[in-house]
Design an enzyme around this catalytic site. Structure first.
Site: not given
Length: 556
Positions: A381, A105, A409, A94, A73, A71, A301, A273
């Site tokens: 991906f 994470k 990415w 954030r 990225t 998210k 999230f 979150a």
């Protein structure tokens, strides 16, 4: 394939002065923190009052899985793509917490060629904001215990102290502790505990305050304990709101950095979150809106957590509108929601993907209930097959859902051009009919039920005896008109992390409530949610090191 940190360390950053000038800022609007970071003036937002607001784009996602959604990225890549299209875009993110950075994470600075930089600083100590919040939180705890020890003029019941200490690290051993042991000179013994810093109400207050005076007023309203006759005691009763504000006078200033492609990024605040409201600061988002044509921001999230709180808590407190939403999904995560094992995600599996689409479908329905236009972003991906991405695109097309295959990415802003073009169109959409998920005049129980049924898809809620008493007591205190901030697992739409996909026939268990009156909401703890996480069997720290010349390795 290069790692995120290798890509970041090869980047050519502009001096932060160039980024400030790019935004039209004057020298008095910012102060440098080294060559590549700066603090914006806490007065800047008020100075920009007369400027029109740019379009606010919220990036959210499906429920996260160990496969990753990207998210942050996509947020960074979309901002870069908008700038490539000649638009003045500013990113608002954030600040990462050291807990997940050192745990499992990872960070929150994006990835690949869509990162905010310097990523090592941002993911570690940055400009010290989280440490300032930790200090202010624990200063309050120390002053509270000192008051009880020094005669307890306010008649505080040590069994009813609400305020916990914090640290910015996952540490399960500190969830429940006893303080004040060792005799009369050591204080009054009582049960206590630690939260992680990002779950502190002071973090929420920093993120919802609109300036220094608002910050002080909110700090004064924090409920820290109750008397023996159950009267709430606040920071104002201890008369220390000024001291706490002093400790936060620099932390309230938003931080200015840049992306790999030199797009301006404002990074400020970092509540989780799943246990807090999960959004960067109102000052960061609204300042970015004044400085750019488009603001790309994210909420933590899935849409069941971050997006709901962004729209029901943050946008209310900040009095701003969201123009469009991006819902991020990946082939890998959707396959996990469809039952595929983590070690099988590289294999093409259309059946698992088809089953997992129900999770995406629920988050789409949630954003539609809020009445906002949206685009689904397939975050690509390298292991995705064409058949899999084609399946998602065809699924969306058959439902008249706008979708964009996004490769930010690997390609940076270039990989987000399609998404940028589609989301710009959505910001002009006449389909925007925004409405909150609940009215502030609803009872606390009604608010909780509306979120559980409409956002999570639950049949109903079940309040514990403790929660029922708290609902009644909080409404007697006049707190019933506040929004609710649900603390729930991020891994499932339900309160059971093992129920992936789109579970049905479940009830949300409400364990207890906690007042965050200074922040302006009531925290609702569901299931087994903890406000102090633990570390995994093999923390990310096992891969981290620093070379003799100071070069960081193993940080993603």
């Amino acid at each position: 394939m290069k790692t995120d940190i290798e890509i970041a360390q090869e980047a050519q950053l502009k001096p932060i002065r160039d980024i400030a000038e790019q935004l039209g800022l004057q020298d008095h609007d910012w102060e440098p923190y080294g060559h590549t970071k700066a603090k914006l003036s806490d007065k800047l937002l008020h100075q920009l009052d007369d400027k029109p607001d740019g379009k606010i784009i919220l990036v959210t996602s499906i429920n996260p899985t160990p496969a990753g959604e990207g998210k942050s990225t996509v947020t960074v890549g979309l901002g870069q793509a908008l700038n490539r299209l000649g638009k003045k875009a500013v990113i608002a993110l954030r600040e990462p917490s050291l807990g997940p950075v050192m745990g499992m994470k990872g960070g929150a600075a994006g990835g690949g060629y869509s990162q905010v930089l310097p990523m090592e600083d941002i993911n570690l100590h940055f400009t010290g904001d989280l440490h300032a919040i930790t200090t202010a939180n624990n200063a309050l705890a120390a002053m509270l215990d000192n008051h009880i020890h020094r005669g307890n003029e306010l008649n505080i019941d040590p069994r009813r102290v609400e305020w916990k200490r914090v640290m910015d690290m996952n540490d399960r051993a500190l969830r429940q502790i006893v303080v004040g042991l060792g005799g009369p000179l050591r204080g009054v013994p009582r049960e206590d505990g630690f939260n992680i810093t990002v779950a502190s109400e002071i973090m929420a207050i920093l993120c919802l305050a609109t300036g220094l005076e608002d910050l002080k007023a909110r700090l004064a309203n924090i409920v820290i304990a109750y008397t023996y006759d159950e009267k709430p005691i606040t920071v104002k009763d201890l008369a220390i709101e000024g001291a706490l504000t002093l400790l936060l006078k620099d932390a309230i200033k938003p931080n200015l950095v840049q992306t790999l492609e030199n797009t301006p990024a404002i990074i400020h605040g970092g509540p989780f979150a799943n246990i807090a409201h999960g959004c960067n600061s109102i000052m960061a988002t609204k300042t970015a809106a004044k400085l750019g044509e488009y603001v790309v921001t994210e909420a933590g999230f899935g849409a069941d957590l971050g997006a709901e709180k962004f729209l029901d808590i943050k946008s209310r407190a900040g009095n701003f509108e969201t123009d469009a939403v991006v819902i991020v999904a990946t082939v890998r995560a959707l396959k996990m929601h469809g039952g595929a094992a983590k070690d099988e995600l590289k294999q093409e599996d259309i059946e698992a993907l088809k089953a997992g689409m129900e999770n995406l479908n629920k988050h789409i329905e949630t954003i539609e209930q809020f009445g906002l236009p949206y685009v689904v972003a397939i975050n690509k991906f390298p292991t995705d097959t064409k058949a899999e991405t084609d399946f998602i695109e065809n699924w969306c097309a058959s439902r008249d859902i706008e979708v964009a295959l996004t490769d930010v990415w690997a390609k940076g802003g270039e990989g987000g051009i399609e998404l940028a073009e589609k989301i710009m169109q959505k910001t002009k959409s006449a389909d925007r009919h925004f409405k909150h998920m609940y009215d502030l005049d609803d009872s606390l129980e009604t608010k909780i039920r509306k979120i559980a049924q409409n956002v999570y898809g639950a049949d109903d809620i079940e309040l514990s005896p403790k929660a029922k008493k708290q609902v009644s007591f909080y409404e007697q205190q006049g707190w019933g008109k506040l929004p609710v901030c649900m603390a729930k697992t991020q891994y499932s739409l339900s309160d059971n992390p093992s129920l992936v996909g789109r579970p049905t026939g479940f009830t949300i268990s409400i364990r207890e409530l906690r007042p965050s009156v200074g922040a302006g909401f009531i925290v609702v703890l569901t299931g087994d949610m903890m406000t102090m996480p633990g570390l995994p069997l093999k923390p990310a720290t096992l891969n981290m090191d620093v070379t003799e010349d100071g070069k960081i390795t193993g940080l993603f």
